[in-house]
Scaffold this active site. Structure first.
Site, PDB file in Angstrom:
ATOM      1  CG  HIS A 171     -15.126  28.256  38.761  1.00 18.96           C
ATOM      2  ND1 HIS A 171     -13.815  28.668  38.676  1.00 18.96           N
ATOM      3  CD2 HIS A 171     -15.714  29.089  39.664  1.00 18.96           C
ATOM      4  CE1 HIS A 171     -13.609  29.683  39.498  1.00 18.96           C
ATOM      5  NE2 HIS A 171     -14.754  29.952  40.113  1.00 18.96           N
ATOM      6  CG  ASP A 385     -13.158  20.381  31.685  1.00 19.05           C
ATOM      7  OD1 ASP A 385     -13.655  20.914  32.690  1.00 19.05           O
ATOM      8  OD2 ASP A 385     -12.157  19.652  31.729  1.00 19.05           O
TER       9      ASP A 385
END
Length: 758
Positions: A171, A385
């Site tokens: 993730h 991110d």
């Protein structure tokens, strides 16, 4: 949340493995515990997927250190809590996961810390997750492992469940090979991930970074995004697929909330509470140094200093959700952010209104939707991110097609949300310009951009992401599923005594029998010093007695060298000794048909002698680097023993040996309990027992074994044969007994039953 005490089924079609369970505990006034569904995209995605399978399970930590709750069911999922002690939380989670891996994977915005003790905890905790997940998947089932905390789990599960389809999704970003190369144990991480059939990443650049690391650090062959993973020794090569699967949100549910009149009224009230400013600018982040909060506040402060923003007309809200506050870097960030907000408000806030409204707490989904609806501009300025779902949540919250998204090009969402105002957050001047552009954007331009953004977010929701990944995994895992090994028993629970006795009674009635057994771990407890082994005299006595009975052949089949086995057992010539996993066969009783034993495969050629010498020299080099590790030589094999290794030396030596094994495609490599054997002769205990059964003309055979090397025997069993696994773990054996004491009792019982036949 409705729960039941324990799952009805421990064989699940789909098993999700994540650091946390999808529920949080809440103590009720009467002291009872209630489980509440956790917020989050992964939970939402899996809920939709679980509805499509007959049985779904989730393995994860329940959130509190110490004894975990027993497995239970909630909302149609079976939940299996994993135990984490307080030390695990500090070393595995706060330490290795969040102070080593997290900063390294996020471009070293903060320096990662490397501590060997943290790695040990990470390794042990990953093993605990794998041990919890492997037994609960159905034969040929799917196991989906999530995120950077569990990168070793795919390989650990594959060692136990090669029949399963195994997927892994990361993730967070995956760093460039130059950064990743700094990580101690980097190759262990790569090999851990390559236990999966399919590895998913958020961005194409992450996939390419991972493949580059595998190519450079492991030297494996790569074709595009398909990696050829060598088998250990003579095991076949596997292909692992790497793909990009950008995660999303439950966009329809978020969008539907905007129709709720209470939420609409709350959005209006929020603006009113701020003094009804002309513009509201919003930042929503976990309080993390990767999110660019400091850069954002610096740009906002300079815009106020320069007079380019009037604090009477424009207000900034910064929501900073508390995060990892036990980690020093996060405590420092919180102090710095709060000081900066205080300075900006002290210098620029009008009476009765903040220049920056700072909110250091969490908001529920309804409140967040109201905030998004109230905001004219949302700043997502992460320095690095994996995805950043705030950007997608803002878009889903604006069916009115108004509002502007300022989005960092270093967030994974930037690959999809190209109509946002993209910005390099490291460039403060560029960030200031992007904020001013967003504040001044005409409604027509806002509508055009938001229409494009909403099309992307609404068409690609989190349910689509999950189904897409699992669909690709189904195809990627077909090859593994085609070679499903026999697994008759799972877990550790011994078989019922009456079931064992019934099998022994039926076996004792067969006219001609072969009774065979492993030695270490079955007839003798395993000890650190192999030469100090103490076999169970009564068990050996029972075998001697059985060997003297009419129609009974007895054999000991061991990984020990034949000479070593003979020295420790001192069995009579009526008991056949087979050493080196079948590569050495001792003297045969005169009634046994020696010509049936095919010994041609056991012959050593000059080429095999040379290969064995090279392997022995390499293993000795590994042993010298890890004190306490020893190398045993056999006529056809070399064995690395790690039972007496000091500290983490055993683990490191085994890793080095298995890495070396991938370069030896013509060698049979057998990892066992603190041992790795390299044999230049292709044989196995299964082959040996089959040959002995034919040579003794037996009508049925019984075998006792405790190790992975005994599985080749168990897998060959037919209906009339009896197989007993000593100890726990998945096995092809039909029956399980607890220990060496139980093995002795089985042999004594068999002696009594067979004697009654006479």
């Amino acid at each position: 949340m409705p729960t039941t005490p324990t799952p009805k089924d421990r064989s699940h079609e789909l098993v999700v493995v994540a650091n946390r369970l999808p529920v949080d505990s809440r103590t009720l006034p009467d002291g009872a515990t209630e489980w509440v569904t956790s917020p989050g995209g992964l939970v939402t995605a899996m809920e939709s997927v679980m509805r499509t399978v007959d049985s779904g399970a989730w393995v994860g930590w329940a959130g509190s250190p110490g004894e975990p709750p027993a497995p239970f069911e909630a909302d149609g999922m079976s939940l299996y809590p994993v135990r984490l002690e307080q030390e695990d939380v500090e070393r595995y989670y706060e330490g290795y996961s969040n102070a080593t891996l997290w900063p390294l994977y996020h471009d070293v915005i903060v320096d990662p810390e490397f501590h060997r003790g943290w790695w040990d905890s990470y390794l042990a905790t990953n093993r605990r997750f794998a041990d919890s997940a492997a037994p609960v998947a159905a034969p040929g089932g799917t196991i989906w492992v999530h995120d950077y905390q569990l990168q070793l789990v795919p390989r650990m599960i594959r060692e136990k469940r090669s029949d399963a389809r195994i997927g892994f999704f990361n993730h967070i970003p995956f760093p460039s090979v130059e950064l990743f190369s700094q990580l101690p144990k980097r190759n262990s991480i790569l090999r851990g991930l390559l236990g999966a059939d399919l590895i998913g990443f958020q961005r194409e650049s992450d996939s390419l970074n991972f493949v580059a690391a595998v190519r450079k650090l492991l030297g494996y062959h790569v074709d595009g995004l398909t990696i050829s993973v060598p088998g250990v020794g003579a095991a076949p090569m596997r292909e692992v697929e790497v793909r990009t699967f950008p995660i999303s949100i439950d966009s329809s549910a978020v969008s539907a909330l905007t129709e709720d009149e209470e939420i609409r009224e709350r959005a209006r009230a929020l603006r009113h509470d701020l003094g009804d400013p002309a513009k509201v600018v919003l930042g929503v982040d976990r309080l993390d140094y990767t999110k660019g909060i400091r850069h954002r506040l610096k740009a906002w402060g300079e815009l106020l200093d320069d007079g380019l923003i009037d604090p009477h007309d424009t207000v900034m809200i910064q929501v900073a959700t508390p995060s990892r506050e036990r980690v020093e870097a996060y405590r420092q960030l919180r102090d710095e952010v709060e000081l900066t907000v205080g300075r900006i408000n002290g210098e620029h806030a009008p009476l009765g209104r903040p220049a920056v409204s700072y909110q250091h707490h969490s908001f529920d989904r309804r409140e967040m939707t109201a905030l998004f609806m109230a905001a004219d501009v949302v700043l997502v300025t992460a320095l690095r991110d994996g995805m950043n779902l705030v950007a997608k949540e803002y878009v889903a919250s604006r069916p009115d097609l108004q509002g502007v998204l300022v989005l960092s090009e270093f967030a994974g969402a930037a690959d999809e949300l190209r109509a946002a105002v993209l910005v390099n957050p490291h460039d403060i001047d560029e960030l200031k310009s992007a904020i001013l552009r967003a504040l001044a954007m005409p409604e027509e331009e806002q509508e055009e951009a938001m229409r494009s953004l909403r099309h992307q977010v609404m068409e690609n929701d989190v349910q689509s992401w999950a189904h897409d990944f699992l669909e690709h995994l189904e195809h990627a895992g077909r090859e593994a599923q085609a070679a499903v090994p026999v697994v008759r028993l799972r877990g550790d629970e011994p078989s019922a005594p009456e079931e064992i006795d019934e099998a022994l009674r039926a076996f004792a009635d067969v006219p001609r029998l072969l009774i065979a057994s492993d030695f270490d771990g079955v007839l003798a407890p395993i000890v650190e010093d192999r030469d100090a082994v103490q076999p169970d005299a009564e068990a050996l006595g029972a075998l001697r007695d059985l060997a003297e009975m009419p129609g009974v052949a007895v054999a000991l089949v061991s990984g020990r060298a034949l000479e070593d086995l003979d020295r420790h057992t001192q069995m009579p010539s009526s008991v056949v000794l087979v050493g080196s996993h079948g590569a050495e066969v001792g003297a045969l009783p005169p009634w046994m048909q020696a010509e049936v034993l095919d010994r041609s495969a056991l012959s050593m050629t000059p080429e095999k002698e040379e290969l064995l010498a090279t392997i022995t020299a390499t293993l000795r080099r590994i042993a010298r680097a890890h004190p306490g590790t020893e190398v045993e030589t056999k006529p056809t094999a070399a064995v690395l023993h790690t039972r007496s290794a000091r500290g983490r030396g055993g683990i490191n030596a085994t890793e080095s040996a298995l890495e070396y094994a991938t370069t030896l495609p013509d060698v049979t490599v057998t990892p066992g309990k603190e041992v790795v054997e390299f044999s230049v002769v292709h044989t196995s205990k299964g082959v040996a027992v089959d040959a002995l059964a034919r040579a003794s003309a037996s009508d049925a055979w019984l075998y006792l074994g405790d190790d992975v090397t005994d599985e080749s025997v168990f897998a060959e069993a037919e209906e009339q044969d009896v197989t007993l696994k000593v100890g726990g773990g998945d096995t092809a054996a039909a029956l399980r007994i607890a220990d060496t004491v139980a093995a002795r009792e089985v042999l004594q019982r068999l002696r009594k039953l067979r004697g009654e036949q006479g």
